[in-house]
Design a protein around this motif. Structure first.
Motif, PDB file in Angstrom:
ATOM      1  N   GLY A  12       4.315  14.528  12.954  1.00  0.00           N
ATOM      2  CA  GLY A  12       2.963  14.998  12.670  1.00  0.00           C
ATOM      3  C   GLY A  12       1.946  14.205  13.455  1.00  0.00           C
ATOM      4  N   ARG A  13       0.726  14.660  13.412  1.00  0.00           N
ATOM      5  CA  ARG A  13      -0.334  14.039  14.186  1.00  0.00           C
ATOM      6  C   ARG A  13      -1.118  13.013  13.385  1.00  0.00           C
ATOM      7  N   VAL A  14      -0.972  12.981  12.081  1.00  0.00           N
ATOM      8  CA  VAL A  14      -1.680  12.025  11.241  1.00  0.00           C
ATOM      9  C   VAL A  14      -0.711  11.428  10.222  1.00  0.00           C
ATOM     10  N   LEU A  15      -1.105  10.270   9.708  1.00  0.00           N
ATOM     11  CA  LEU A  15      -0.312   9.587   8.685  1.00  0.00           C
ATOM     12  C   LEU A  15      -1.150   9.398   7.438  1.00  0.00           C
ATOM     13  N   ASP A  16      -0.534   9.564   6.284  1.00  0.00           N
ATOM     14  CA  ASP A  16      -1.247   9.232   5.053  1.00  0.00           C
ATOM     15  C   ASP A  16      -1.299   7.708   4.925  1.00  0.00           C
ATOM     16  N   ALA A  31      -5.826  -1.785   4.664  1.00  0.00           N
ATOM     17  CA  ALA A  31      -6.099  -0.624   5.521  1.00  0.00           C
ATOM     18  C   ALA A  31      -7.364   0.092   5.040  1.00  0.00           C
ATOM     19  N   ARG A  32      -7.502   0.274   3.724  1.00  0.00           N
ATOM     20  CA  ARG A  32      -8.721   0.891   3.168  1.00  0.00           C
ATOM     21  C   ARG A  32      -9.959   0.066   3.520  1.00  0.00           C
ATOM     22  N   ARG A  33      -9.835  -1.242   3.414  1.00  0.00           N
ATOM     23  CA  ARG A  33     -10.960  -2.129   3.718  1.00  0.00           C
ATOM     24  C   ARG A  33     -11.363  -2.027   5.187  1.00  0.00           C
ATOM     25  N   ALA A  43      -9.689   9.886   8.099  1.00  0.00           N
ATOM     26  CA  ALA A  43     -10.453  10.976   7.504  1.00  0.00           C
ATOM     27  C   ALA A  43      -9.919  11.255   6.110  1.00  0.00           C
ATOM     28  N   PRO A  44     -10.810  11.343   5.118  1.00  0.00           N
ATOM     29  CA  PRO A  44     -10.346  11.677   3.771  1.00  0.00           C
ATOM     30  C   PRO A  44     -10.158  13.191   3.635  1.00  0.00           C
ATOM     31  N   ARG A  49      -7.669  11.341  -0.293  1.00  0.00           N
ATOM     32  CA  ARG A  49      -6.595  10.595   0.378  1.00  0.00           C
ATOM     33  C   ARG A  49      -6.961  10.389   1.847  1.00  0.00           C
ATOM     34  N   LEU A  50      -6.689   9.209   2.353  1.00  0.00           N
ATOM     35  CA  LEU A  50      -6.993   8.896   3.755  1.00  0.00           C
ATOM     36  C   LEU A  50      -5.865   9.355   4.664  1.00  0.00           C
ATOM     37  N   TRP A  51      -6.258   9.897   5.823  1.00  0.00           N
ATOM     38  CA  TRP A  51      -5.316  10.331   6.851  1.00  0.00           C
ATOM     39  C   TRP A  51      -5.695   9.660   8.161  1.00  0.00           C
TER      40      TRP A  51
END
Length: 113
Positions: A12-16, A31-33, A43-44, A49-51
């Motif tokens: 895939g092109r993005v990771l959670d 990572a969130r910080r 991008a949420p 959820r962040l991607w």
């Protein structure tokens, strides 16, 4: 000194967030910080959820190397990363100018062509 350990990345092109944390060796909270500080891009989705784009794996490695190598705080990391990016852009422009002096020579406001 910590080292970036890139593990198997799912297709895939993005990771959670969890996959990104696993791939980079970062704790998910860190990572969130880093996203909140603008040091990493993510991008949420509608659920919050962040991607992360795959390119952010390299960015995380750069952050880890700068932090470990120079003992920089996170504010300084942002500044140093911006300066390094600007230097890379200037070097690329200089290489382009050297390759093609007819189109790259002179300032755009002083050229007469």
């Amino acid at each position: 000194m910590s080292r970036l350990v890139v593990r198997r990345v799912p297709p895939g092109r993005v990771l959670d967030l969890e996959s990104f944390a696993h791939a980079t060796g970062l704790h998910p909270d860190l990572a969130r910080r880093l996203v909140a500080l603008g040091l990493l891009e993510a991008a949420p989705d509608a659920g919050g959820r962040l991607w992360f784009p795959l390119s952010q794996i390299a960015a995380a490695g750069r952050i880890q190397r700068l932090r470990a190598g120079f003992s920089l705080n996170y504010a300084a990391l942002g500044l140093v990363m911006d300066l390094l990016d600007h230097i890379a852009e200037l070097e690329a422009a200089l290489r382009d100018r050297r390759r093609n002096p007819r189109t790259g020579g002179g300032s755009p406001w002083t050229r007469t062509d």
